[in-house]
Design a protein around this motif. Structure first.
Motif, PDB file in Angstrom:
ATOM      1  N   GLY A   3      92.359  22.976  35.676  1.00 44.87           N
ATOM      2  CA  GLY A   3      91.904  21.787  34.950  1.00 44.87           C
ATOM      3  C   GLY A   3      90.678  20.948  35.503  1.00 44.87           C
ATOM      4  O   GLY A   3      90.532  19.677  35.064  1.00 44.87           O
ATOM      5  N   ALA A   4      90.482  21.367  36.703  1.00 43.48           N
ATOM      6  CA  ALA A   4      89.154  20.503  37.330  1.00 43.48           C
ATOM      7  C   ALA A   4      88.126  20.528  36.530  1.00 43.48           C
ATOM      8  O   ALA A   4      87.678  21.300  35.644  1.00 43.48           O
ATOM      9  CB  ALA A   4      88.940  21.171  38.588  1.00 43.48           C
ATOM     10  N   ASN A   5      87.293  19.310  36.547  1.00 42.69           N
ATOM     11  CA  ASN A   5      86.375  18.898  35.918  1.00 42.69           C
ATOM     12  C   ASN A   5      85.069  19.022  36.685  1.00 42.69           C
ATOM     13  O   ASN A   5      84.912  18.611  37.713  1.00 42.69           O
ATOM     14  CB  ASN A   5      86.216  17.701  35.122  1.00 42.69           C
ATOM     15  CG  ASN A   5      85.250  17.450  34.153  1.00 42.69           C
ATOM     16  OD1 ASN A   5      84.217  16.751  34.726  1.00 42.69           O
ATOM     17  ND2 ASN A   5      85.659  17.550  32.740  1.00 42.69           N
ATOM     18  N   ASP A   6      83.805  19.811  36.039  1.00 42.85           N
ATOM     19  CA  ASP A   6      82.705  20.026  36.824  1.00 42.85           C
ATOM     20  C   ASP A   6      81.547  18.722  36.540  1.00 42.85           C
ATOM     21  O   ASP A   6      80.382  19.162  36.908  1.00 42.85           O
ATOM     22  CB  ASP A   6      82.159  21.261  36.689  1.00 42.85           C
ATOM     23  CG  ASP A   6      81.748  21.500  35.339  1.00 42.85           C
ATOM     24  OD1 ASP A   6      81.924  20.896  34.324  1.00 42.85           O
ATOM     25  OD2 ASP A   6      81.435  22.725  35.017  1.00 42.85           O
ATOM     26  N   GLY A   7      82.197  17.855  35.798  1.00 42.42           N
ATOM     27  CA  GLY A   7      81.154  16.816  35.438  1.00 42.42           C
ATOM     28  C   GLY A   7      80.501  17.100  33.825  1.00 42.42           C
ATOM     29  O   GLY A   7      79.711  16.225  33.235  1.00 42.42           O
ATOM     30  N   ALA A   8      80.824  18.123  33.312  1.00 46.98           N
ATOM     31  CA  ALA A   8      80.292  18.745  31.862  1.00 46.98           C
ATOM     32  C   ALA A   8      81.458  18.447  30.896  1.00 46.98           C
ATOM     33  O   ALA A   8      82.645  18.767  31.050  1.00 46.98           O
ATOM     34  CB  ALA A   8      80.045  20.192  31.834  1.00 46.98           C
ATOM     35  N   LEU A   9      80.776  18.065  29.783  1.00 45.83           N
ATOM     36  CA  LEU A   9      81.815  17.876  28.508  1.00 45.83           C
ATOM     37  C   LEU A   9      82.123  19.277  27.894  1.00 45.83           C
ATOM     38  O   LEU A   9      81.326  19.977  28.017  1.00 45.83           O
ATOM     39  CB  LEU A   9      81.050  17.045  27.505  1.00 45.83           C
ATOM     40  CG  LEU A   9      80.953  15.711  27.707  1.00 45.83           C
ATOM     41  CD1 LEU A   9      80.066  15.019  26.552  1.00 45.83           C
ATOM     42  CD2 LEU A   9      82.243  14.831  27.873  1.00 45.83           C
ATOM     43  N   PRO A  10      83.324  19.512  27.260  1.00 44.41           N
ATOM     44  CA  PRO A  10      83.604  20.659  26.646  1.00 44.41           C
ATOM     45  C   PRO A  10      82.875  20.842  25.490  1.00 44.41           C
ATOM     46  O   PRO A  10      81.999  19.842  24.858  1.00 44.41           O
ATOM     47  CB  PRO A  10      85.187  20.305  26.167  1.00 44.41           C
ATOM     48  CG  PRO A  10      85.711  19.180  27.022  1.00 44.41           C
ATOM     49  CD  PRO A  10      84.681  18.319  27.268  1.00 44.41           C
ATOM     50  N   GLN A  11      82.223  22.140  25.415  1.00 43.61           N
ATOM     51  CA  GLN A  11      81.389  22.501  24.250  1.00 43.61           C
ATOM     52  C   GLN A  11      81.367  21.876  22.848  1.00 43.61           C
ATOM     53  O   GLN A  11      80.539  21.399  22.229  1.00 43.61           O
ATOM     54  CB  GLN A  11      81.158  23.992  24.228  1.00 43.61           C
ATOM     55  CG  GLN A  11      80.451  24.431  25.639  1.00 43.61           C
ATOM     56  CD  GLN A  11      80.120  26.075  25.228  1.00 43.61           C
ATOM     57  OE1 GLN A  11      80.419  26.655  24.164  1.00 43.61           O
ATOM     58  NE2 GLN A  11      79.318  26.392  26.352  1.00 43.61           N
ATOM     59  N   LEU A 226      94.304  17.574  19.820  1.00 41.14           N
ATOM     60  CA  LEU A 226      93.452  17.989  20.717  1.00 41.14           C
ATOM     61  C   LEU A 226      92.174  19.006  20.245  1.00 41.14           C
ATOM     62  O   LEU A 226      91.202  18.996  20.673  1.00 41.14           O
ATOM     63  CB  LEU A 226      94.297  18.914  21.998  1.00 41.14           C
ATOM     64  CG  LEU A 226      94.956  18.096  22.890  1.00 41.14           C
ATOM     65  CD1 LEU A 226      95.856  19.002  23.686  1.00 41.14           C
ATOM     66  CD2 LEU A 226      94.049  17.208  23.708  1.00 41.14           C
ATOM     67  N   THR A 227      92.596  19.556  19.010  1.00 41.63           N
ATOM     68  CA  THR A 227      91.748  20.497  18.661  1.00 41.63           C
ATOM     69  C   THR A 227      90.504  19.535  17.855  1.00 41.63           C
ATOM     70  O   THR A 227      89.407  19.903  17.846  1.00 41.63           O
ATOM     71  CB  THR A 227      92.205  21.291  17.445  1.00 41.63           C
ATOM     72  OG1 THR A 227      93.228  22.154  18.052  1.00 41.63           O
ATOM     73  CG2 THR A 227      91.373  22.212  16.712  1.00 41.63           C
ATOM     74  N   ARG A 228      91.120  18.578  17.236  1.00 39.11           N
ATOM     75  CA  ARG A 228      90.161  17.536  16.748  1.00 39.11           C
ATOM     76  C   ARG A 228      89.344  17.091  17.822  1.00 39.11           C
ATOM     77  O   ARG A 228      88.042  16.641  17.374  1.00 39.11           O
ATOM     78  CB  ARG A 228      90.923  16.590  15.851  1.00 39.11           C
ATOM     79  CG  ARG A 228      91.462  17.056  14.426  1.00 39.11           C
ATOM     80  CD  ARG A 228      92.145  15.541  13.646  1.00 39.11           C
ATOM     81  NE  ARG A 228      90.969  15.016  12.980  1.00 39.11           N
ATOM     82  CZ  ARG A 228      91.123  13.827  12.620  1.00 39.11           C
ATOM     83  NH1 ARG A 228      92.416  13.317  12.514  1.00 39.11           N
ATOM     84  NH2 ARG A 228      90.009  13.017  12.294  1.00 39.11           N
ATOM     85  N   LEU A 229      89.997  16.741  18.859  1.00 38.76           N
ATOM     86  CA  LEU A 229      89.284  16.086  19.923  1.00 38.76           C
ATOM     87  C   LEU A 229      88.169  16.822  20.504  1.00 38.76           C
ATOM     88  O   LEU A 229      87.003  16.744  21.058  1.00 38.76           O
ATOM     89  CB  LEU A 229      89.905  15.525  21.255  1.00 38.76           C
ATOM     90  CG  LEU A 229      91.020  14.334  20.542  1.00 38.76           C
ATOM     91  CD1 LEU A 229      91.995  13.999  21.564  1.00 38.76           C
ATOM     92  CD2 LEU A 229      90.165  13.098  20.244  1.00 38.76           C
ATOM     93  N   PHE A 230      88.631  18.253  21.005  1.00 40.05           N
ATOM     94  CA  PHE A 230      87.794  18.980  21.795  1.00 40.05           C
ATOM     95  C   PHE A 230      87.528  20.361  21.326  1.00 40.05           C
ATOM     96  O   PHE A 230      86.711  21.272  22.304  1.00 40.05           O
ATOM     97  CB  PHE A 230      88.625  19.283  23.249  1.00 40.05           C
ATOM     98  CG  PHE A 230      89.196  17.718  23.851  1.00 40.05           C
ATOM     99  CD1 PHE A 230      87.866  16.697  24.225  1.00 40.05           C
ATOM    100  CD2 PHE A 230      90.336  17.715  24.156  1.00 40.05           C
ATOM    101  CE1 PHE A 230      88.203  15.706  24.844  1.00 40.05           C
ATOM    102  CE2 PHE A 230      90.928  16.365  24.398  1.00 40.05           C
ATOM    103  CZ  PHE A 230      89.750  15.495  24.947  1.00 40.05           C
TER     104      PHE A 230
END
Length: 474
Positions: A3-11, A226-230
Motif C-alpha cells: 500500500g505504499a504510495n509513490d505520490g501518484a493518485l489512483p487512475q 471505495l469503488t465510488r472513491l477510487f
C-alpha cells in the motif's frame, strides 16, 4: 511496503465525489470554529445579563471546553462503535440545540449548560472530521484535503467575528437591542442555528468511512464506497490492505490497545499524539480566538476597532491555512511544524515585550507608548500566521493519520481529550493572568512553550507524508 504510495493518485480516483465529501465533513470544522469564536464579542452582554465578574466570565467562556474535552474523548470511542458519520450527525444536532439555548438563556447556569452541549459537538467534530477525511482520501493528497478542516475552523471563527461585528455595529453595541427586542449578543448565538441545520442535512448524503465498515465486517458496503472513491481495481486492493492491517490483532477497539503488550508501557505514538495536542494549546492561540476583543480593549482599542482586529486576524489565518494546503504534501508535516514553532516563539516574545511597555493613564485607561501598539498588532498577526501555517492544521492532520487502524479511535480519544483539557487550562486562566502577573509575563510563558515545542517535534514526530494509513506504525 504494502500500500505504499509513490505520490501518484489512483487512475480512477473520483476527485469530484471526494471533494464533495470533504466539503460536507468540514462543515463540522466551520461549526467548531464558529461555536468557539462566537463568545468573542459577547462578553459585555454576558456581564450585563448575568452580573458576572472576572471569574464568572472565565467560567462562562470556559464552559464550552468542559463539553469539548468530554466530546473529544467520547467521540473517538463512539466512532469505533457506531461509525464516523453517525458521530458527526450527533455533533450537528448538539450544535443546533446549543445555539438556540445559549441565545435564550435567562441565567448563567442555563448558559453554561448550553455551552457545554455545544462543547460536546465541538469536541466530537474536532476529532472525527479529520479522521473521516483521512479515511476517504488518497494518500497523495491526504494532507492538503485534511488541512481544509483548519481552513473551515478559521472560516467559522472569522464568520463569528464578522457576524458579531455586524450585529454590534448595526444595533449600536453588543448589549443594545436588536431584532424582536432582544440584545445583539443573543442573536450572535442564534445565528449558529443556520449552519448547524445545514450540516445535519448535508451529512445524510455522504457515505460511512470504508475503514470503519471493514472493521465491522461490512466488506461489501466498504467495497462499494471505495469503488465510488477510487475505482473497482483500487477498491479491491484497499479492502485487502485494510483487512490485512486489522487481521494481525483484530478485535473490538478498546483503550487498552494503547498499551504495548510486549513492554506493558503506553505506545510512543500515543505520547506523540498527546504532545502535539497539548503544545498546540500551550502556545496560547485560543487567547486570541476567545479573548481577542477583550485583549485589544485592554491595551486601549475601542470595542469597534477591537472587533475589526479580530476579523483581520481571521482573514490572515485563512490565508496561512491556504499556504499549508499548497505545501503540506510537498515538503511534509514535520518541517511545517518546526517552522511554526520557531515563528511563534519569536513573535510571542515580541508581543510580550510590547505589552511590558504598557502605561496606565488618567481614569485607568491603558495604552502602549509610541509605535509599540502597532508593533504588538503586527507581531500578534505574524504569530497567528505562524500558527495557522503549521500547528493549526498540521496537528489535526497528524492526529487523523498517524495512528494505526486498530488504535485510531482510541488514540484520537486520548489525544483529543488532552487537547481540550490544555485548551481549558489556557483559556480559563487567562482573565486572571491579565490582572496578575500581567500580559507581558503571560505571553512570555506562551513563547517558552513555543520554543519547547520545536525540540519536541525534532525528537518525537515522524513524517507521515505520502504513507498509506494501513502502513502507519506505533
Amino acid at each position: 511496503m504494502a500500500g505504499a504510495n509513490d505520490g501518484a493518485l489512483p487512475q480512477q480516483v473520483n476527485i469530484g465525489f471526494i471533494a464533495a465529501i470533504v466539503a460536507v465533513a468540514t462543515i463540522g470544522g466551520f461549526m467548531f470554529g464558529y461555536d468557539s469564536g462566537v463568545i468573542n464579542g459577547t462578553q459585555k452582554g454576558l456581564e450585563a445579563a448575568f452580573d458576572l465578574g472576572k471569574l464568572g466570565i472565565g467560567v462562562n467562556v470556559g464552559a464550552i471546553l468542559v463539553g469539548s474535552a468530554i466530546g473529544a474523548f467520547g467521540a473517538g470511542r463512539l466512532a469505533d462503535r457506531i461509525g464516523r458519520r453517525s458521530v458527526m450527525m450527533l455533533a450537528a444536532a448538539l450544535f443546533l440545540v446549543s445555539a438556540l439555548l445559549a441565545g435564550a438563556a435567562s441565567a448563567s447556569a442555563i448558559f453554561i449548560v448550553a455551552r457545554i452541549i455545544g462543547g460536546l459537538g465541538v469536541g466530537a467534530a474536532s476529532v472525527i472530521s479529520p479522521v473521516y477525511i483521512s479515511e476517504v482520501t488518497p494518500a497523495a493528497i491526504r494532507g492538503r484535503l485534511s488541512s481544509v478542516q483548519q481552513v473551515m475552523i478559521i472560516t467559522g471563527l472569522t464568520g463569528a467575528f464578522v457576524a458579531n461585528f455586524a450585529l454590534a455595529r448595526y444595533a449600536g453595541g453588543s448589549t443594545a437591542q436588536f431584532w424582536l427586542g432582544y440584545p445583539a449578543w443573543r442573536w450572535m448565538f442564534w445565528l449558529q442555528a443556520i449552519p448547524a441545520a445545514v450540516y445535519l442535512v448535508a451529512l445524510l448524503v455522504i457515505p460511512e468511512s470504508p475503514r470503519y465498515l471493514v472493521a465491522q465486517g461490512r466488506i461489501d458496503e466498504a467495497r462499494a464506497v471505495l469503488t465510488r472513491l477510487f475505482g473497482a481495481a483500487e477498491a479491491d486492493r484497499k479492502v485487502a490492505d485494510i483487512s490485512r492491517s486489522l487481521a494481525a490483532d483484530h478485535h473490538r477497539p478498546k483503550l487498552s490497545d494503547l498499551v504495548d503488550k510486549t513492554t506493558g508501557k503506553i505506545r510512543p505514538i500515543v505520547w506523540t499524539g498527546i504532545g502535539l495536542a497539548v503544545f498546540q494549546q500551550f502556545v496560547g492561540i485560543n487567547v486570541v480566538f476567545y479573548y481577542g476583543a477583550t485583549l485589544w480593549e485592554a491595551v486601549g482599542f475601542s470595542e469597534d476597532y477591537a472587533l475589526q482586529t479580530n476579523i483581520l486576524s481571521g482573514v490572515l489565518s485563512i490565508g496561512a491555512c491556504i499556504a499549508t494546503i499548497l505545501l503540506v504534501d510537498k515538503i511534509g508535516r514535520k518541517p511545517l511544524l518546526l517552522i511554526g514553532s520557531a515563528g511563534m516563539a519569536v513573535t510571542l516574545a515580541i508581543v510580550a515585550w510590547a505589552f511590558s511597555t504598557a502605561v496606565v493613564g488618567d481614569g485607568g485607561a491603558v495604552s502602549l507608548p509610541g509605535n509599540n501598539g502597532v508593533i504588538a498588532l503586527i507581531a500578534a498577526n505574524l504569530y497567528v500566521i505562524s500558527f495557522n501555517i503549521s500547528w493549526g492544521p498540521i496537528m489535526w492532520v497528524m492526529l487523523g493519520e498517524m495512528f494505526p487502524n486498530q488504535i485510531r479511535g482510541s488514540g484520537l480519544a486520548v489525544s483529543g481529550f488532552a487537547q481540550w483539557i490544555a485548551n481549558a487550562a489556557i483559556s480559563v486562566s487567562f482573565p486572571a493572568l491579565v490582572v496578575s502577573p500581567g500580559l507581558a509575563v503571560t505571553y512570555t510563558g506562551y513563547a517558552i512553550f513555543a520554543a519547547i515545542s520545536f525540540f519536541f517535534v525534532r525528537a518525537m514526530v515522524n513524517e507521515t507524508r505520502g504513507r498509506e494509513l494501513e502502513d502507519m506504525e506505533g
